[in-house]
Scaffold this active site. Sequence first.
Site, PDB file in Angstrom:
ATOM      1  N   THR A  94       0.872  -1.176   0.000  1.00 22.97           N
ATOM      2  CA  THR A  94       0.000   0.000   0.000  1.00 22.97           C
ATOM      3  C   THR A  94       0.908   1.224   0.000  1.00 22.97           C
ATOM      4  O   THR A  94       1.654   1.440   0.958  1.00 22.97           O
ATOM      5  CB  THR A  94      -0.892   0.027   1.262  1.00 22.97           C
ATOM      6  OG1 THR A  94      -1.626  -1.188   1.321  1.00 22.97           O
ATOM      7  CG2 THR A  94      -1.854   1.198   1.214  1.00 22.97           C
ATOM      8  N   LYS A 169      -7.905   1.407  -3.080  1.00 26.79           N
ATOM      9  CA  LYS A 169      -7.551   0.974  -1.711  1.00 26.79           C
ATOM     10  C   LYS A 169      -7.740   2.112  -0.703  1.00 26.79           C
ATOM     11  O   LYS A 169      -8.339   1.934   0.357  1.00 26.79           O
ATOM     12  CB  LYS A 169      -6.100   0.485  -1.704  1.00 26.79           C
ATOM     13  CG  LYS A 169      -5.461   0.311  -0.359  1.00 26.79           C
ATOM     14  CD  LYS A 169      -5.692  -1.046   0.239  1.00 26.79           C
ATOM     15  CE  LYS A 169      -5.122  -1.135   1.646  1.00 26.79           C
ATOM     16  NZ  LYS A 169      -5.430  -2.384   2.305  1.00 26.79           N
ATOM     17  N   LYS A 244      -1.758   5.022   8.598  1.00 27.77           N
ATOM     18  CA  LYS A 244      -0.973   5.117   7.357  1.00 27.77           C
ATOM     19  C   LYS A 244      -1.909   5.311   6.151  1.00 27.77           C
ATOM     20  O   LYS A 244      -1.702   6.210   5.326  1.00 27.77           O
ATOM     21  CB  LYS A 244      -0.147   3.838   7.179  1.00 27.77           C
ATOM     22  CG  LYS A 244       0.532   3.729   5.824  1.00 27.77           C
ATOM     23  CD  LYS A 244       1.170   2.373   5.546  1.00 27.77           C
ATOM     24  CE  LYS A 244       1.573   2.282   4.078  1.00 27.77           C
ATOM     25  NZ  LYS A 244       2.190   1.020   3.708  1.00 27.77           N
TER      26      LYS A 244
HETATM   27  P1  NAD Z   1       6.120  -5.821   7.255  1.00 25.96           P
HETATM   28  O1  NAD Z   1       6.838  -4.677   7.863  1.00 25.96           O
HETATM   29  O2  NAD Z   1       5.817  -7.022   8.090  1.00 25.96           O
HETATM   30  O3  NAD Z   1       6.920  -6.332   5.945  1.00 25.96           O
HETATM   31  C1  NAD Z   1       7.676  -5.508   5.097  1.00 25.96           C
HETATM   32  C2  NAD Z   1       8.959  -6.263   4.814  1.00 25.96           C
HETATM   33  O4  NAD Z   1       9.744  -5.495   3.873  1.00 25.96           O
HETATM   34  C3  NAD Z   1       9.849  -6.469   6.059  1.00 25.96           C
HETATM   35  O5  NAD Z   1      10.117  -7.856   6.228  1.00 25.96           O
HETATM   36  C4  NAD Z   1      11.117  -5.665   5.737  1.00 25.96           C
HETATM   37  O6  NAD Z   1      12.296  -6.267   6.269  1.00 25.96           O
HETATM   38  C5  NAD Z   1      11.109  -5.687   4.224  1.00 25.96           C
HETATM   39  N1  NAD Z   1      11.917  -4.621   3.621  1.00 25.96           N
HETATM   40  C6  NAD Z   1      11.995  -3.307   3.980  1.00 25.96           C
HETATM   41  N2  NAD Z   1      12.830  -2.656   3.158  1.00 25.96           N
HETATM   42  C7  NAD Z   1      13.291  -3.557   2.259  1.00 25.96           C
HETATM   43  C8  NAD Z   1      14.170  -3.494   1.153  1.00 25.96           C
HETATM   44  N3  NAD Z   1      14.758  -2.349   0.800  1.00 25.96           N
HETATM   45  N4  NAD Z   1      14.429  -4.625   0.459  1.00 25.96           N
HETATM   46  C9  NAD Z   1      13.823  -5.802   0.799  1.00 25.96           C
HETATM   47  N5  NAD Z   1      12.978  -5.936   1.836  1.00 25.96           N
HETATM   48  C10 NAD Z   1      12.711  -4.827   2.557  1.00 25.96           C
HETATM   49  O7  NAD Z   1       4.783  -5.209   6.643  1.00 25.96           O
HETATM   50  P2  NAD Z   1       3.466  -6.012   6.161  1.00 25.96           P
HETATM   51  O8  NAD Z   1       2.476  -6.034   7.264  1.00 25.96           O
HETATM   52  O9  NAD Z   1       3.896  -7.277   5.492  1.00 25.96           O
HETATM   53  O10 NAD Z   1       2.903  -4.978   5.073  1.00 25.96           O
HETATM   54  C11 NAD Z   1       3.456  -4.857   3.774  1.00 25.96           C
HETATM   55  C12 NAD Z   1       2.596  -3.925   2.960  1.00 25.96           C
HETATM   56  O11 NAD Z   1       1.267  -4.434   2.900  1.00 25.96           O
HETATM   57  C13 NAD Z   1       2.498  -2.513   3.520  1.00 25.96           C
HETATM   58  O12 NAD Z   1       2.534  -1.602   2.455  1.00 25.96           O
HETATM   59  C14 NAD Z   1       1.143  -2.520   4.241  1.00 25.96           C
HETATM   60  O13 NAD Z   1       0.573  -1.232   4.301  1.00 25.96           O
HETATM   61  C15 NAD Z   1       0.354  -3.441   3.338  1.00 25.96           C
HETATM   62  N6  NAD Z   1      -0.774  -4.110   3.997  1.00 25.96           N
HETATM   63  C16 NAD Z   1      -0.613  -4.699   5.222  1.00 25.96           C
HETATM   64  C17 NAD Z   1      -1.708  -5.326   5.816  1.00 25.96           C
HETATM   65  C18 NAD Z   1      -1.565  -5.990   7.173  1.00 25.96           C
HETATM   66  O14 NAD Z   1      -2.599  -6.334   7.753  1.00 25.96           O
HETATM   67  N7  NAD Z   1      -0.368  -6.222   7.676  1.00 25.96           N
HETATM   68  C19 NAD Z   1      -2.952  -5.362   5.174  1.00 25.96           C
HETATM   69  C20 NAD Z   1      -3.072  -4.786   3.899  1.00 25.96           C
HETATM   70  C21 NAD Z   1      -1.962  -4.156   3.321  1.00 25.96           C
END
Ligand code: NAD
Length: 297
Positions: A94, A169, A244
Amino acid sequence: MNKEAKAMKIGFIGLGNMGAPMAANLVAAGHSVAGFDTAAPAPEGVIMAASAVEAAHTAEVVITMLPNGTILKAVAAELIPAMTKGAVLLDCSTVDVASAREVAAMAEAAGLGALDAPVSGGVGGAAAGTLTFMVGGSDAAFAIARPLFDVMGQKAVHCGPSGNGQAAKICNNMILGVTMIATCEAFALADKLGLDRQAMFDVVSTSSGQSWSMNTYCPAPGVGPKSPADNGYKPGFAADLMLKDLRLSQAAAEGADADTPMGALAAELYARFVEDEDGRGRDFSAMLPRFEARGRS
Ligand code: NAD
């Protein structure tokens, strides 16, 4: 995998709470997945690469699931020159609409397909393979990614050109933030008027005040279907993530000169809840105990 779907070579960058189960589902469906994350461990069956470029350079589809638009742009700038012409960059994070459109333009200029495909359904939906994808980008890129959406989700809606997935979204989540606040403040008012919460639910969930926030994700413990309220407001969907998304909707509204007073107020309330009160790390429906503890001043 169904008989017509062919195994694809996939790069997966960002294997956190959402990315890890999504990647694991692709592996379980017979796809070959090379992964990269700066911190997270390998999900079952994913071969970890030493860099994002190494995970992506021979892939037919590269999926990114990253925290925000700044990180996405940095990762995309590395990946795009290394990817095979004709491959698709499929971003499921997102992020802000402007970053999504910038990344797509860069990818298309390099001869790649590009899709922005943020999801709804949370960690539970990612694990169960029941996410909903809201997708922006070309018909051709959408057709290539379709079998992957079918594995990771139950529904993929093609919303138009690049950026439109993110637009869908943030509009959806702006409605969600506003209706959750309205539902919580109404429960707190009902309490003070001596109305039983079960009676309140029975009326509103079958009347014109109904919404997903009331009917499916009721913020009152012990009332309605099971929800994070029944689990001490452990997320679920964290208030931090709602904040966010509300900030993304306000940034988009500013950019597009759209008047969104309710969305602006919801962003302000969640900011206060997360940054100044006890909302950080709690489910976004924990707005109910917040209102419950307050009076008018
Ligand atoms: P998260 O923080 O658990 O995962 C993000 C991952 O990206 C981490 O493991 C981090 O180490 C990795 N990362 C960061 N920088 C990086 C880079 N330069 N290279 C490679 N890896 C890198 O977050 P999440 O909960 O998995 O969410 C991910 C996305 O999905 C976000 O944009 C969030 O808004 C969206 N989202 C999350 C949810 C939820 O319920 N968690 C629901 C819908 C959408």
